[in-house]
Scaffold this motif. Structure first.
Motif, PDB file in Angstrom:
ATOM      1  N   GLN A 477       1.142  -1.035   0.165  1.00 44.12           N
ATOM      2  CA  GLN A 477       0.220   0.044  -0.421  1.00 44.12           C
ATOM      3  C   GLN A 477       1.156   1.070   0.237  1.00 44.12           C
ATOM      4  OE1 GLN A 477      -2.860  -0.073   3.160  1.00 44.12           O
ATOM      5  NE2 GLN A 477      -3.951   2.174   2.258  1.00 44.12           N
ATOM      6  N   HIS A 478       1.713   0.484   0.898  1.00 42.89           N
ATOM      7  CA  HIS A 478       2.824   2.618   0.902  1.00 42.89           C
ATOM      8  C   HIS A 478       4.374   1.520   0.837  1.00 42.89           C
ATOM      9  CE1 HIS A 478      -0.524   5.306   1.612  1.00 42.89           C
ATOM     10  NE2 HIS A 478      -1.224   4.774   1.968  1.00 42.89           N
ATOM     11  N   ALA A 479       5.470   2.944   0.155  1.00 45.83           N
ATOM     12  CA  ALA A 479       7.055   2.021   0.043  1.00 45.83           C
ATOM     13  C   ALA A 479       7.552   2.850   0.142  1.00 45.83           C
ATOM     14  CB  ALA A 479       6.976   1.125  -1.398  1.00 45.83           C
ATOM     15  N   TYR A 480       7.789   3.882   1.685  1.00 43.90           N
ATOM     16  CA  TYR A 480       8.332   5.590   1.591  1.00 43.90           C
ATOM     17  C   TYR A 480      10.139   5.105   1.387  1.00 43.90           C
ATOM     18  CZ  TYR A 480       4.072   7.166   3.207  1.00 43.90           C
ATOM     19  OH  TYR A 480       2.688   7.374   3.059  1.00 43.90           O
ATOM     20  N   VAL A 481      10.305   5.962   0.219  1.00 45.70           N
ATOM     21  CA  VAL A 481      12.352   5.552   0.188  1.00 45.70           C
ATOM     22  C   VAL A 481      12.908   7.262   0.649  1.00 45.70           C
ATOM     23  CG1 VAL A 481      12.090   3.562  -0.243  1.00 45.70           C
ATOM     24  CG2 VAL A 481      12.181   6.131  -1.678  1.00 45.70           C
ATOM     25  N   SER A 482      13.424   7.519   0.397  1.00 45.00           N
ATOM     26  CA  SER A 482      14.408   9.227   0.113  1.00 45.00           C
ATOM     27  C   SER A 482      15.173   8.665  -1.676  1.00 45.00           C
ATOM     28  CB  SER A 482      15.545   8.473   1.276  1.00 45.00           C
ATOM     29  OG  SER A 482      16.127   9.897   1.135  1.00 45.00           O
ATOM     30  N   GLY A 483      14.688   9.539  -2.246  1.00 49.08           N
ATOM     31  CA  GLY A 483      15.143   9.817  -3.401  1.00 49.08           C
ATOM     32  C   GLY A 483      14.126  10.929  -4.039  1.00 49.08           C
ATOM     33  N   GLU A 484      14.503  10.772  -5.557  1.00 52.08           N
ATOM     34  CA  GLU A 484      13.746  12.273  -6.128  1.00 52.08           C
ATOM     35  C   GLU A 484      11.910  11.630  -6.977  1.00 52.08           C
ATOM     36  OE1 GLU A 484      13.335  15.661  -7.651  1.00 52.08           O
ATOM     37  OE2 GLU A 484      14.724  15.309  -6.721  1.00 52.08           O
ATOM     38  N   PRO A 485      11.519  11.954  -6.626  1.00 47.71           N
ATOM     39  CA  PRO A 485      10.376  11.163  -7.338  1.00 47.71           C
ATOM     40  C   PRO A 485      10.087  10.898  -9.343  1.00 47.71           C
ATOM     41  CG  PRO A 485       9.727  11.893  -5.385  1.00 47.71           C
ATOM     42  CD  PRO A 485      10.740  12.868  -5.847  1.00 47.71           C
ATOM     43  N   LEU A 486      10.588  12.732  -9.959  1.00 50.67           N
ATOM     44  CA  LEU A 486      10.752  12.046 -11.421  1.00 50.67           C
ATOM     45  C   LEU A 486      11.863  10.836 -11.398  1.00 50.67           C
ATOM     46  CD1 LEU A 486       9.427  13.264 -13.888  1.00 50.67           C
ATOM     47  CD2 LEU A 486      11.738  15.034 -13.634  1.00 50.67           C
ATOM     48  N   GLU A 487      12.879  11.349 -11.005  1.00 55.09           N
ATOM     49  CA  GLU A 487      14.083  10.264 -11.570  1.00 55.09           C
ATOM     50  C   GLU A 487      13.395   8.776 -11.588  1.00 55.09           C
ATOM     51  OE1 GLU A 487      17.480  11.327  -9.784  1.00 55.09           O
ATOM     52  OE2 GLU A 487      18.007  12.656 -10.896  1.00 55.09           O
ATOM     53  N   LEU A 488      12.813   8.247 -10.026  1.00 59.87           N
ATOM     54  CA  LEU A 488      12.524   7.092  -9.603  1.00 59.87           C
ATOM     55  C   LEU A 488      11.724   6.791 -10.815  1.00 59.87           C
ATOM     56  CD1 LEU A 488      12.426   7.194  -5.545  1.00 59.87           C
ATOM     57  CD2 LEU A 488      14.395   6.096  -7.682  1.00 59.87           C
ATOM     58  N   GLU A 489      10.450   7.558 -11.452  1.00 54.11           N
ATOM     59  CA  GLU A 489       9.435   7.318 -11.905  1.00 54.11           C
ATOM     60  C   GLU A 489      10.233   7.013 -13.836  1.00 54.11           C
ATOM     61  OE1 GLU A 489       5.858   9.943 -13.925  1.00 54.11           O
ATOM     62  OE2 GLU A 489       6.138  10.592 -12.646  1.00 54.11           O
ATOM     63  N   LEU A 490      11.057   7.473 -13.685  1.00 55.70           N
ATOM     64  CA  LEU A 490      11.795   7.580 -15.317  1.00 55.70           C
ATOM     65  C   LEU A 490      12.181   6.229 -15.101  1.00 55.70           C
ATOM     66  CD1 LEU A 490      13.338  11.424 -15.254  1.00 55.70           C
ATOM     67  CD2 LEU A 490      11.249   9.991 -17.633  1.00 55.70           C
ATOM     68  N   LEU A 491      12.962   5.562 -13.716  1.00 64.48           N
ATOM     69  CA  LEU A 491      13.509   4.726 -13.758  1.00 64.48           C
ATOM     70  C   LEU A 491      12.770   3.807 -13.884  1.00 64.48           C
ATOM     71  CD1 LEU A 491      16.318   3.344 -11.477  1.00 64.48           C
ATOM     72  CD2 LEU A 491      13.815   1.918 -11.670  1.00 64.48           C
ATOM     73  N   MET A 492      11.604   3.432 -13.507  1.00 61.83           N
ATOM     74  CA  MET A 492       9.873   2.426 -13.688  1.00 61.83           C
ATOM     75  C   MET A 492       9.908   2.541 -14.620  1.00 61.83           C
ATOM     76  SD  MET A 492       7.814   3.104 -10.700  1.00 61.83           S
ATOM     77  CE  MET A 492       9.045   2.671  -8.760  1.00 61.83           C
ATOM     78  N   ILE A 493       9.488   3.670 -15.918  1.00 64.41           N
ATOM     79  CA  ILE A 493       9.203   3.963 -17.624  1.00 64.41           C
ATOM     80  C   ILE A 493      10.129   3.239 -18.211  1.00 64.41           C
ATOM     81  CG2 ILE A 493       8.580   5.350 -19.268  1.00 64.41           C
ATOM     82  CD1 ILE A 493       7.470   7.494 -16.909  1.00 64.41           C
ATOM     83  N   ASN A 494      11.207   3.305 -17.724  1.00 67.49           N
ATOM     84  CA  ASN A 494      12.772   3.013 -18.999  1.00 67.49           C
ATOM     85  C   ASN A 494      12.425   0.963 -18.637  1.00 67.49           C
ATOM     86  OD1 ASN A 494      14.030   4.672 -20.466  1.00 67.49           O
ATOM     87  ND2 ASN A 494      13.569   5.821 -18.914  1.00 67.49           N
ATOM     88  N   LEU A 495      12.406   1.195 -17.434  1.00 68.54           N
ATOM     89  CA  LEU A 495      12.246  -0.331 -17.707  1.00 68.54           C
ATOM     90  C   LEU A 495      11.237  -1.305 -17.595  1.00 68.54           C
ATOM     91  CD1 LEU A 495      14.470  -1.162 -13.888  1.00 68.54           C
ATOM     92  CD2 LEU A 495      15.166  -0.992 -16.573  1.00 68.54           C
ATOM     93  N   MET A 496      10.016  -0.695 -17.698  1.00 67.77           N
ATOM     94  CA  MET A 496       8.793  -1.672 -18.350  1.00 67.77           C
ATOM     95  C   MET A 496       8.469  -0.881 -19.429  1.00 67.77           C
ATOM     96  SD  MET A 496       5.635  -0.368 -15.542  1.00 67.77           S
ATOM     97  CE  MET A 496       5.914   1.406 -15.307  1.00 67.77           C
ATOM     98  N   ARG A 497       8.783   0.706 -20.448  1.00 67.46           N
ATOM     99  CA  ARG A 497       9.534   0.406 -21.835  1.00 67.46           C
ATOM    100  C   ARG A 497       9.976  -0.276 -22.399  1.00 67.46           C
ATOM    101  NH1 ARG A 497      10.931   5.799 -21.898  1.00 67.46           N
ATOM    102  NH2 ARG A 497       8.306   6.236 -21.855  1.00 67.46           N
TER     103      ARG A 497
END
Length: 591
Positions: A477-497
């Motif tokens: 439900q939640h997975a809190y980490v210390s990071g840059e949200p936009l960069e982590l989103e780009l990481l997930m997008i590129n891996l899924m793409r």
């Protein structure tokens, strides 16, 4: 030919020989007697023709000495000469050659017939057969016939004839089918021809003519086989010419006595058609003994192990030494070649490794140069996009104010304007992030929720080119980490793409995104697909900087993902699934 007369002559010769031997061997017992050994392989006529006149002349010419004939064993003359203390001896040229090699005997004089002009070429053999034997006209025609001769050690009555056969290319040991030895050439050998006990007889040269001149035989009843034609020896003969009977001294004879005897013999002159003179060529005698492998060369017939070693010991030793040297050299060369080959192999392997490292370095440098260019272009693009984006935001603000002022604003228009503002803001954030990358600046990490970021990434992906590929999501439900949200989103997008790009070639593409607790301190983001199986080279390219496994890919996406993973202190790992597909795992510490 009257053979009754021949028999009487033979009896007379035998009796004369016995009486002569008894008289000469028992005469002149004196304190200063000089013994002359007779190595007998001759015809009886030699005693009356040459030996008796020679002995009488020596005793007359040299009265201070008493010369005496003693018989010497012809089978082993060397030992018998020593035993009887003989100073001189008379023998055939062949026996002299053998004793000169064994005991150092010295030549004093050689008997020469007056029918020869050369003392070194005054003796030969004659092949004689009956005149009616038309089938026997050459030496080759005698092969396989029965032969009769005087003695097997007679030089001119046997050995010279065998040497002639050898020079024709035949083996003298088996040339004749049978050999008979009659001891006397005349009349026994000729009688064997007449009685048809033999096909051919071997006589000394000139004997046939001499017996005919004395009226002891009719020469027309016989013929000479293969007579030689030369002017040196003026009588029929079938072989080459050799030295005659030799008068020789033993090695122990004093030089003065040898000189006195030599002078006396030379001064005798011709007696009974023979004379003592000097011969200087005995090489043909040596050739005869060597070719027939007899006398000092009898060892040539011994092919036993001991015989071969005794004969070729030096050659065998040298050959063995050379063989050992060759074997040693072969081992040395083999070891050297192996050593040099190993060195060359190591050098080549090192060179190949260096070339591989240089190639990888050049590739990495090219990728870095590409990213440098991309970084510059990104900075330029971000800088240039700020002005249009600000204009868009201004127009949106103006449009929103105008609609509110005119009272024409409705819910749909408000929602559209809100979405445009939201995306414009998002574009602004991206531009700021790109500029920070270009300037190598890092943003401040903050506490963010991976679950929320994953939902946003899925929304973005669902509106793109891979919207038809289902993506299965599973997370907390939640997975809190210390990071840059936009960069982590780009990481997930590129891996899924990348996963969707690999899976779209399958009949039933499948992609999944999973967020799990790796342990109490970490979260794991895992993206899996069922794309084609990668070989080792393709899988290795996933770990290369700026390399892409897509045919038209530039490798920027993976490089961006690796950069984001490194900037967040996380780890990015790829693994191959069975039977096909790829799994990408990104692990980050929780916040």
């Amino acid at each position: 030919m009257k053979w009754s007369t021949v028999n009487r002559v033979r009896k007379i010769f035998n009796a004369a020989a016995s009486v002569f031997a008894a008289l000469t061997f028992c005469t002149y017992a004196h304190a200063d007697e000089i013994k002359i050994g007779i190595i007998d392989s001759f015809n009886p006529g030699l005693f009356s023709e040459t030996l008796s006149p020679t002995l009488d002349y020596l005793n007359q010419k040299l009265p201070q000495h008493q010369f005496k004939f003693v018989p010497v064993n012809s089978i082993n003359p060397a030992e018998d000469l020593k035993r009887q203390d003989v100073s001189f001896f008379i023998c055939s040229a062949g026996t002299f050659h053998e004793l000169s090699l064994l005991q150092g005997a010295m030549h004093i004089a050689t008997r020469k017939t007056v029918l020869s002009e050369d003392p070194s070429a005054s003796e030969a053999s004659t092949f004689v057969t009956l005149a009616d034997r038309k089938d026997l006209d050459s030496l080759a025609s005698l092969k396989g016939k029965t032969v009769v001769a005087s003695q097997p050690n007679s030089f001119d009555g046997w050995l010279i004839a065998l040497h002639e056969i050898h020079k024709l290319g035949f083996n003298p040991d088996n040339f004749f089918s049978k050999a008979l030895f009659s001891h006397f050439q005349f009349p026994d050998a000729l009688m064997a021809l007449v009685e048809r006990k033999a096909d051919v007889a071997i006589l000394s040269a000139c004997l046939l003519e001499k017996m005919a001149d004395e009226g002891l035989l009719d020469q027309s009843e016989f013929k000479v086989v293969a007579p030689k034609s030369n002017t040196t020896l003026h009588c029929a003969h079938s072989t080459d010419l050799y030295p005659g009977i030799v008068f020789a001294s033993v090695e122990q004879t004093s030089p003065k006595l040898a000189w006195e005897v030599t002078s006396a013999l030379i001064s005798i002159g011709a007696t009974n058609d023979y004379e003592w003179t000097i011969a200087n060529r005995f090489s043909k005698v040596s050739d005869l003994y060597r070719d027939l492998q007899i006398g000092p060369y009898a060892y040539l017939k011994d092919w036993s192990l001991n015989g071969v070693i005794s004969r070729f010991g030096t050659e065998i030793g040298v050959a063995a030494l050379l063989l050992l040297m060759l074997i040693g050299n072969w081992f040395y060369l083999r070891r050297t070649v192996a050593k040099r080959t190993a060195q060359v192999k190591r050098t080549l392997e090192r060179q190949i490794q260096l070339e591989k490292e240089q190639r990888e370095s050049r590739l990495r440098l090219a990728q870095l140069e590409k990213f440098g260019v991309i970084s510059q272009m990104s900075g330029m693009l971000a800088h240039e996009c700020q002005q249009p984006l600000m204009a868009i935001n201004n127009y949106l603000a103006g449009l929103k104010y105008h609609l509110q002022k005119e009272g024409r604003s409705d819910a749909l228009t408000a929602k559209a304007i809100s979405n445009l503002e939201s995306n414009s803001e998002r574009i602004g954030d991206i531009i700021i992030r790109v500029r920070n990358y270009a300037k190598r600046k890092r943003g401040t990490l903050k506490r963010c929720d991976l679950t929320q970021i994953a939902e946003s990434a899925l929304t973005v992906l669902a509106s793109g080119q891979y919207k038809n590929i289902p993506i299965k999501y599973q997370g907390p439900q939640h997975a809190y980490v210390s990071g840059e949200p936009l960069e982590l989103e780009l990481l997930m997008i590129n891996l899924m793409r990348n996963a969707c790009s690999a899976a779209e070639s399958q009949s039933q593409p499948a992609v999944s995104l999973t967020i799990t607790d790796a342990d109490t301190d970490q979260f794991c983001i895992e993206v899996e697909d069922n794309g084609p199986a990668l070989d080792d080279a393709g899988f290795a390219r996933l770990k290369s900087l700026g390399d892409s496994i897509k045919p038209n890919g530039m490798g920027i996406g993976l490089s961006l993902v690796r950069g984001i993973a490194d900037s967040h202190g996380g780890t990015l790992e790829f693994s191959r699934l069975q039977p096909n597909g790829i799994s990408a795992k990104f692990t980050i510490e929780n916040g």
